[in-house]
Design a protein around this motif. Structure first.
Motif, mmCIF file in Angstrom:
data_model
loop_
_atom_site.group_PDB
_atom_site.id
_atom_site.type_symbol
_atom_site.label_atom_id
_atom_site.label_comp_id
_atom_site.label_asym_id
_atom_site.label_seq_id
_atom_site.Cartn_x
_atom_site.Cartn_y
_atom_site.Cartn_z
ATOM 1 N N ARG A 16 0.831 -1.215 0.000
ATOM 2 C CA ARG A 16 0.000 0.000 0.000
ATOM 3 C C ARG A 16 0.864 1.263 0.000
ATOM 4 N NH1 ARG A 16 -4.438 0.173 4.520
ATOM 5 N NH2 ARG A 16 -3.033 -1.106 5.767
ATOM 6 N N LEU A 111 -1.287 -13.313 8.143
ATOM 7 C CA LEU A 111 -1.000 -12.888 9.513
ATOM 8 C C LEU A 111 -1.028 -14.071 10.487
ATOM 9 C CD1 LEU A 111 -0.594 -10.629 11.600
ATOM 10 C CD2 LEU A 111 -3.068 -10.269 11.603
ATOM 11 N N LEU A 131 0.558 -5.132 15.912
ATOM 12 C CA LEU A 131 0.793 -4.840 14.505
ATOM 13 C C LEU A 131 1.312 -3.400 14.392
ATOM 14 C CD1 LEU A 131 -2.434 -6.384 12.859
ATOM 15 C CD2 LEU A 131 -0.332 -7.518 13.632
ATOM 16 N N ASP A 134 -0.656 -0.282 13.071
ATOM 17 C CA ASP A 134 -1.680 0.344 13.892
ATOM 18 C C ASP A 134 -0.992 1.181 14.954
ATOM 19 O OD1 ASP A 134 -4.163 -0.409 12.782
ATOM 20 O OD2 ASP A 134 -3.953 -2.420 13.604
ATOM 21 N N TYR A 174 -11.334 -4.781 7.812
ATOM 22 C CA TYR A 174 -10.921 -5.248 9.145
ATOM 23 C C TYR A 174 -11.466 -6.640 9.478
ATOM 24 C CZ TYR A 174 -10.162 -0.240 9.942
ATOM 25 O OH TYR A 174 -9.733 1.057 9.864
ATOM 26 N N GLY A 175 -10.890 -7.221 10.527
ATOM 27 C CA GLY A 175 -11.565 -8.306 11.211
ATOM 28 C C GLY A 175 -12.683 -7.664 12.029
ATOM 29 N N GLU A 198 -13.312 -12.125 9.162
ATOM 30 C CA GLU A 198 -12.269 -11.312 8.535
ATOM 31 C C GLU A 198 -12.824 -10.586 7.313
ATOM 32 O OE1 GLU A 198 -9.449 -10.454 9.640
ATOM 33 O OE2 GLU A 198 -8.267 -9.792 7.937
ATOM 34 N N LYS A 199 -12.730 -9.286 7.348
ATOM 35 C CA LYS A 199 -13.069 -8.401 6.224
ATOM 36 C C LYS A 199 -14.442 -8.693 5.586
ATOM 37 C CE LYS A 199 -8.409 -7.005 5.688
ATOM 38 N NZ LYS A 199 -7.259 -7.829 5.886
ATOM 39 N N VAL A 211 -11.526 -5.110 14.621
ATOM 40 C CA VAL A 211 -10.338 -5.554 15.361
ATOM 41 C C VAL A 211 -9.166 -4.670 14.949
ATOM 42 C CG1 VAL A 211 -8.709 -7.467 15.645
ATOM 43 C CG2 VAL A 211 -11.170 -7.942 15.464
ATOM 44 N N ILE A 212 -8.473 -4.149 15.947
ATOM 45 C CA ILE A 212 -7.291 -3.307 15.712
ATOM 46 C C ILE A 212 -6.077 -4.086 16.221
ATOM 47 C CG2 ILE A 212 -6.248 -1.066 16.348
ATOM 48 C CD1 ILE A 212 -8.677 -0.934 14.392
ATOM 49 N N GLY A 213 -4.911 -3.794 15.670
ATOM 50 C CA GLY A 213 -3.749 -4.664 15.857
ATOM 51 C C GLY A 213 -3.101 -4.770 17.233
ATOM 52 N N TYR A 215 -3.458 -7.688 20.430
ATOM 53 C CA TYR A 215 -4.127 -8.900 20.873
ATOM 54 C C TYR A 215 -3.372 -9.453 22.074
ATOM 55 C CZ TYR A 215 -5.203 -8.994 15.745
ATOM 56 O OH TYR A 215 -5.564 -8.693 14.447
ATOM 57 N N GLN A 237 -5.588 -16.775 8.308
ATOM 58 C CA GLN A 237 -5.997 -15.561 9.019
ATOM 59 C C GLN A 237 -5.996 -15.780 10.531
ATOM 60 O OE1 GLN A 237 -6.291 -12.713 7.709
ATOM 61 N NE2 GLN A 237 -6.701 -13.075 5.531
ATOM 62 N N THR A 239 -7.687 -13.934 12.508
ATOM 63 C CA THR A 239 -9.095 -13.757 12.887
ATOM 64 C C THR A 239 -9.849 -15.096 12.899
ATOM 65 O OG1 THR A 239 -9.003 -11.604 11.838
ATOM 66 C CG2 THR A 239 -11.192 -12.461 12.282
ATOM 67 N N ARG A 260 -6.304 5.883 17.176
ATOM 68 C CA ARG A 260 -5.598 4.965 16.287
ATOM 69 C C ARG A 260 -5.449 5.589 14.892
ATOM 70 N NH1 ARG A 260 -7.633 2.020 11.496
ATOM 71 N NH2 ARG A 260 -6.204 0.281 11.210
HETATM 72 C C1 G1P Z 1 -5.109 -7.228 9.870
HETATM 73 C C2 G1P Z 1 -6.067 -8.274 10.419
HETATM 74 C C3 G1P Z 1 -7.450 -7.659 10.622
HETATM 75 C C4 G1P Z 1 -7.350 -6.440 11.513
HETATM 76 C C5 G1P Z 1 -6.334 -5.436 10.929
HETATM 77 C C6 G1P Z 1 -6.108 -4.296 11.904
HETATM 78 O O1 G1P Z 1 -5.521 -6.886 8.563
HETATM 79 O O2 G1P Z 1 -6.130 -9.356 9.522
HETATM 80 O O3 G1P Z 1 -8.305 -8.604 11.211
HETATM 81 O O4 G1P Z 1 -8.614 -5.826 11.616
HETATM 82 O O5 G1P Z 1 -5.071 -6.087 10.704
HETATM 83 O O6 G1P Z 1 -5.257 -3.340 11.375
HETATM 84 P P1 G1P Z 1 -4.552 -6.115 7.532
HETATM 85 O O7 G1P Z 1 -4.646 -4.659 7.881
HETATM 86 O O8 G1P Z 1 -3.188 -6.662 7.697
HETATM 87 O O9 G1P Z 1 -5.126 -6.380 6.179
#
Ligand code: G1P
Length: 299
Positions: A16, A111, A131, A134, A174-175, A198-199, A211-213, A215, A237, A239, A260
């Protein structure tokens, strides 16, 4: 119970953010003057984590270099009497008793697979996942998000996943949590989960709590990841494994305190830089008139 290890998946290609991410890992992109990876490593250590594990891939060695000592640089700064900068560079090394190590994710299988790669290091103990994309800012009076989550984990004695309200049109990014009680009140910060998707596209999303990164997961997640089932995007995944974990134990969403920014995205990244630059008093005085001028121009 102590959360000893944090897993930081950093093997992604950063598509991206091309072209800059062709040769620079996205985790090295700076918010003001610190790379993204440094913020999450500091967040982990401040939450009591002793061992940070980077799940890395080819071309990412610079991430480890960032936290390693650089004798040449330190000698040069010392010789020039630049004590403040010298301290800044030395402070990058993990504090006593803490470590940063890495494992490789040999193929971009998702992931969930990245987290699975850390199993031999994590062992059979609860652990954290952060992650670096985030970026979550908390003010001086608020503990970091991971610190908030460790507290929740200790209360709930179950896996905890950070969640945030997003616009219903954005669930496909997102998840998404499927709440046990479908009517989640705005004031609830702990949300018992019935499932995770997931998404999901907005028309089938079970909620708009994304869901934000961040856990904290129990080790029972690993065998579920190891069964290797592919989910959204043909990837393993995290998720999906968390959703499967619900067959054995409770999992909770936690609406964290903090702002965030999606730093894997060009717009979120610029927003984080503007917001964090404005917090620095030495930058604010010059930046504010500039921003006002820009606003007038684009109005
Ligand atoms: C990942 C996870 C997703 C989560 C997101 C948060 O997705 O798979 O569940 O909501 O991070 O940033 P990605 O952003 O890597 O596509």
């Amino acid at each position: 119970m102590r959360i000893h290890t944090a897993v930081l998946p950093v093997a992604g290609l950063g598509t991206r953010f091309l072209p800059v991410t062709k040769s620079i890992p996205k985790e090295m992109l700076p918010v003001v003057d610190r790379p993204l990876i440094q913020y999450v490593v500091e967040e982990a250590f401040s939450a009591g984590i002793e061992q940070v594990v980077l799940v890395s891939s080819t071309g990412k060695a610079v991430l480890e270099d960032h936290f390693d000592s650089s004798v040449e640089l330190e000698m040069a700064l010392e010789a020039k009497g630049k004590d403040e900068l010298l301290q800044l560079v030395r402070d990058l090394a993990p504090p006593a008793g803490r470590s940063i190590s890495s494992v490789r994710q040999s193929a971009p299988l998702g992931l969930g697979h990245a987290v699975l790669c850390a199993w031999p290091i994590v062992g059979n103990k609860p652990f954290a996942v952060l992650l670096p994309d985030d970026f979550i800012w908390t003010d001086d009076n608020t503990p970091s998000v991971l610190t908030q989550m460790v507290e929740q984990f200790n209360k709930l004695e179950a896996s905890v996943v950070a969640v945030m309200d997003v616009s219903p049109s954005q669930t496909n990014l997102y998840g998404v949590i499927d709440p046990y009680n479908p009517k989640v009140d705005d004031s609830e910060d702990i949300i018992r989960a019935k499932g995770f998707v997931e998404k999901p596209s907005p028309d089938v999303a079970p909620s708009n709590l994304a869901v934000i990164g961040r856990y904290i997961l129990t080790p029972e997640i690993f065998p579920l990841l190891a069964n290797g089932k592919k989910g959204a995007g043909g990837e393993i995944q995290l998720t999906d494994a968390i959703s499967a974990l619900l067959g054995q134990q409770s999992v909770f969403g936690y609406r964290f305190s903090g702002t965030r920014y999606d730093c894997g995205d060009k717009i979120g990244f610029q927003m984080a830089n503007i917001a964090l630059s404005l917090q620095r008093s030495e930058m604010r005085s010059e930046l504010l008139p500039f921003l006002r001028e820009q606003l007038a121009r684009w109005n």
